[in-house]
Design a protein around this motif. Sequence first.
Motif, PDB file in Angstrom:
ATOM      1  N   SER A 203       0.566  -1.156  -0.011  1.00  0.00           N
ATOM      2  CA  SER A 203       0.016  -0.433   0.129  1.00  0.00           C
ATOM      3  C   SER A 203       0.690   1.427   0.160  1.00  0.00           C
ATOM      4  N   MET A 204       2.195   0.792   0.208  1.00  0.00           N
ATOM      5  CA  MET A 204       2.666   2.222   1.046  1.00  0.00           C
ATOM      6  C   MET A 204       3.627   2.698  -0.532  1.00  0.00           C
ATOM      7  N   ALA A 205       4.056   1.455  -1.070  1.00  0.00           N
ATOM      8  CA  ALA A 205       4.645   1.370  -2.558  1.00  0.00           C
ATOM      9  C   ALA A 205       3.904   1.758  -3.083  1.00  0.00           C
ATOM     10  N   PHE A 206       2.327   1.709  -3.048  1.00  0.00           N
ATOM     11  CA  PHE A 206       1.119   1.962  -4.070  1.00  0.00           C
ATOM     12  C   PHE A 206       0.897   3.613  -4.106  1.00  0.00           C
ATOM     13  N   TRP A 207       1.123   4.040  -3.153  1.00  0.00           N
ATOM     14  CA  TRP A 207       0.911   4.885  -3.067  1.00  0.00           C
ATOM     15  C   TRP A 207       1.334   6.763  -2.733  1.00  0.00           C
ATOM     16  N   CYS A 208       2.946   6.304  -3.109  1.00  0.00           N
ATOM     17  CA  CYS A 208       4.200   6.389  -3.178  1.00  0.00           C
ATOM     18  C   CYS A 208       4.138   7.124  -4.717  1.00  0.00           C
ATOM     19  N   PHE A 209       3.749   5.346  -5.410  1.00  0.00           N
ATOM     20  CA  PHE A 209       3.317   5.494  -7.315  1.00  0.00           C
ATOM     21  C   PHE A 209       2.567   6.419  -7.791  1.00  0.00           C
TER      22      PHE A 209
END
Length: 457
Positions: free
Chosen positions: A264-270
């Motif tokens: 989820s952190m990977a997604f929102w940073c992306f």
Amino acid sequence: MSRAAGSSSGAALAVGAALGLGAAAAAALAVALLSGQKGNKAQPLTKEAWKEAHDEGGRIVDFAGILEQIRMGGCHPDVREEVWPYLLRLVSPSSTAEQRSTLKADLARRYSDLLQRCQDLETSLDSAVVRTGSSVAVAENAGVGRSVPAHLAQFAEAQRIIVLDAIRTDLLQPDAASESSHRTNGAMNGLVPSADRRGGGPWLGRVAEETLMNATHLSPASRKAAARLIHLLSAYAVHDPETGYCQGMSDLAAPFLTIFEDDSMAFWCFERLLQRTSKNFRHDETGMREQLRGLARVLEQADPVVFHHLRQIGAGECFFAYRMVIVQLRRELPMAQAVTLWEILWADEYWQRLGSWTPPSLSWPSSGSWGSFDKNLSSLGGREDYQAAGSAPELLLFFIAAVALRQRRRLIDDCRDQDDTLRLFNSLRVDLWGSLRTARGLQRSLAAQYQPSSSVY
């Protein structure tokens, strides 16, 4: 100025004059190229320095100092997972550890909701296909049957392209410790088929399952990495249907999955990165043309001789830099160097605009159906105009200009048409730190006199 430095500058200016450059352009080019020939790279931000920057409540005390260090030397790999959410403005430097914990929980919930929406769309698509007799598995470019609703056809086509790109994207192989942290039980070497999930794991569409199962050339770790990438890109296509999925996004997304264990952190940073670069993925390509025009202006003002040559051979629109712009040098640099460049660019832009950012809101829009998210009301606090119209270009364009100018002689001597420039830049291996020093020299020399209205074509 020392005698040696003065002599070097004078020689460079003499060369510039001999090549037909104006005095101002020759001086700018001399400063930039000499800057790229000297000095060592700065030290990256370390785990110790990052820890010391926080107070007892978890707030960052001297964020400007942190940004300054990152914009000069990047981050040590050990701190990227913690630092990138700040650089991408997902997390405020004034937030406490407790506030970040709350935000992280909300981000995880929102990401899970997006994957659930993907699963719901696939269920609706299957029902529509059965009901109308349309076929999803048709010729590659034919899409789905016309009787299937447009939003479901859009979802099906996005899924097809995402899966194909995911299995072709070069992801770093996780080490044993990382692999074990993502290990799950089930078939397909850890990928659980949707029929066996029943709420027990993230959605993975039928097309993805079949493709990954048949991708015998992939290792178990690569299949897991590809599945994570499919999750992330599918969620983004649902989150921002106006942009959807475009080729090139997989190259931008892959590094986030190598750095973040939390999907989820990977997604929102992306997602925050795409807020900066989504204009590059507009279907009418107006965003890319704007970027390439900005690059052309930098080259024109930095080195009129090179730019005149590019115009003469039909390369004045700088299409040779298309790939460098759209995937942010991801193909021209090894992944480790590409992510260093990215964080330097983010820190530089943030450092230039300190005090102008509002932390993201924790009030989320309702989920709704496909397309209900307003692109201009991002769930992370609204999209930002990262570059005001008519302002000097961001460091990325100066960096790409530096890459081009460091190939000055080859451009003039070897390139006789646009195809030659494409071959040259598609085969380049970029010197990160030398090009960065040249870019900063160009930025210092040209930013004050940058003329956004100059005619370059």
